[in-house]
Design an enzyme around this catalytic site. Structure first.
Site, PDB file in Angstrom:
ATOM      1  N   LYS A  49      -5.603   4.792   8.363  1.00 29.21           N
ATOM      2  CA  LYS A  49      -4.542   5.478   7.888  1.00 29.21           C
ATOM      3  C   LYS A  49      -5.002   7.143   7.728  1.00 29.21           C
ATOM      4  O   LYS A  49      -4.039   7.874   8.008  1.00 29.21           O
ATOM      5  CB  LYS A  49      -4.060   4.968   6.425  1.00 29.21           C
ATOM      6  CG  LYS A  49      -3.690   3.613   6.385  1.00 29.21           C
ATOM      7  CD  LYS A  49      -3.294   3.111   4.837  1.00 29.21           C
ATOM      8  CE  LYS A  49      -2.541   1.817   5.024  1.00 29.21           C
ATOM      9  NZ  LYS A  49      -1.965   1.290   4.088  1.00 29.21           N
TER      10      LYS A  49
ATOM     11  N   SER B 190       0.783  -1.131  -0.014  1.00 28.28           N
ATOM     12  CA  SER B 190       0.074  -0.152  -0.028  1.00 28.28           C
ATOM     13  C   SER B 190       0.775   1.310  -0.241  1.00 28.28           C
ATOM     14  O   SER B 190       0.335   2.278  -0.020  1.00 28.28           O
ATOM     15  CB  SER B 190      -0.973   0.162   1.280  1.00 28.28           C
ATOM     16  OG  SER B 190      -0.169   0.198   2.298  1.00 28.28           O
TER      17      SER B 190
END
Length: 355
Positions: free
Chosen positions: A293, A247
């Protein structure tokens, strides 16, 4: 009168003892809850980490007035205490173990897989960044990367995560599609010779094909990916120890590109976080845990957050990131990206931040 006082004192003493025993019991149960396993993993906001100290491009510059940051998610096996915590916290989620670790996969296998995926993501980020900067990049197909083996199927006994299958019965398999094409011509019970590379050493093994679960096809039981050797004209060092998964691809691409573009400062003085996988054509892909996140980036003081616009509608990473930003009341700008070029264009359109 004295008898009444003594009786009252006795009741208070018994009550105090009852409270003490109750507290002791609660403490004991809480202590035990840390040792009682569940069938879940827990995910929570991790951290936002500046990329400039982690990435060194040969001949590149590091005079950014702002910063690019990758974002992480904390993940671990959930004991009963963490399970209870996740029921009460909006910043914690539970995932069934089988969605995180494949059946029969050890924690060591999981870490090995996550690191292999991170290594591949780094190489893709290098290739995309150098191409953006106008450099020639060579991509050599090396074979089929084993990203997992399925419990109960033949490959589990002979192949490991990170192995690279180069041929089947002498027929080269430079990509996963080639492996599937060869096996599609076989039937259950057929034996095939698999040539593969492990830790730089070539090896061969014979595997008998079996029907695959929930499929009409036969196979050996691996989760494949494409292994590529990417040749770039300058050396890049990425110190990402302890960070796994794909990611960070988008943000690593931006940091490498910014170091290559020595005449410009892409950050314009902003603290820029984000997430998303990266493909060779620059496509930014969907990731998991984007809500965590966003929280991590906000806590780190990020002003811009790039989120994959992977699918239209409320299920996209971008929409999930927007919802989280609204929930926590951040001033951080959530920016949708489908390709790394979208992120570059957005940053180029920003005015230089003044202090």
């Amino acid at each position: 009168m004295n008898e009444v006082r003594q009786s009252s004192n006795s009741r208070r003493a018994k009550g105090a003892k009852g409270v003490s025993w109750g507290l002791a019991l609660i403490s004991a149960l809480l202590g035990l809850s840390f040792f009682i396993p569940t069938n879940y993993y827990i995910t929570r906001p991790g951290s936002a980490i500046e990329l400039a100290p982690m990435i060194e491009v040969e001949g590149g510059k590091k005079d950014e007035s702002g910063s690019f940051m990758l974002t992480t998610v904390r993940m671990g096996e959930a004991n009963l205490a963490w399970y209870i915590y996740a029921q009460m916290s909006p910043d914690a989620e539970l995932m069934q173990k089988e969605l995180v670790v494949s059946q029969g996969e050890s924690n060591e296998d999981f870490v090995r897989r996550e690191q292999a995926v991170m290594d591949n993501s780094q190489k893709l980020a290098e290739a995309v960044a150098f191409r953006l900067a106008g450099y020639d990049v060579k991509v050599e197909k090396q074979g089929v990367w084993v990203m997992g083996t399925i419990d109960g199927l033949p490959a589990k006994k002979v192949l490991k995560i990170g192995d690279v299958i180069t041929s089947v019965d002498g027929i080269p398999t430079p990509e996963a599609a080639d492996l599937l094409a060869v096996l599609s011509k076989k039937k259950a019970g057929d034996s095939v010779e698999i040539a593969y590379i492990r830790d730089g050493q070539e090896a061969k093994t014979v595997i008998t094909l079996v029907p695959l679960p929930d499929s009409k096809s036969v196979g050996i039981g691996v989760r494949p990916d494409n292994k590529q050797n990417i040749v770039i004209p300058k050396k890049v060092n990425i110190a990402s120890q302890g960070i796994g998964g794909p990611s960070a691809g988008l943000m690593m691409t931006l940091e490498i590109y910014d170091q290559l573009e020595t005449n410009t400062d892409l950050t314009k003085g902003y603290k820029i976080a984000g997430t998303g996988t990266i493909s060779l054509d620059g496509t930014v892909g969907r990731i998991g845990g984007i809500n965590h996140k966003v929280v991590a980036a906000d806590k780190a003081g990020a002003e811009i957050f790039f989120a994959p616009q992977d699918t239209p509608g409320a299920d996209s990473n971008y929409e999930e990131a927007l919802a989280t930003a609204k929930r926590i009341g951040t001033k951080m700008q959530i920016v949708p990206v489908k390709n790394v070029s979208d992120a570059v264009a957005y940053l180029q359109s920003q005015k230089q931040k003044t202090s």
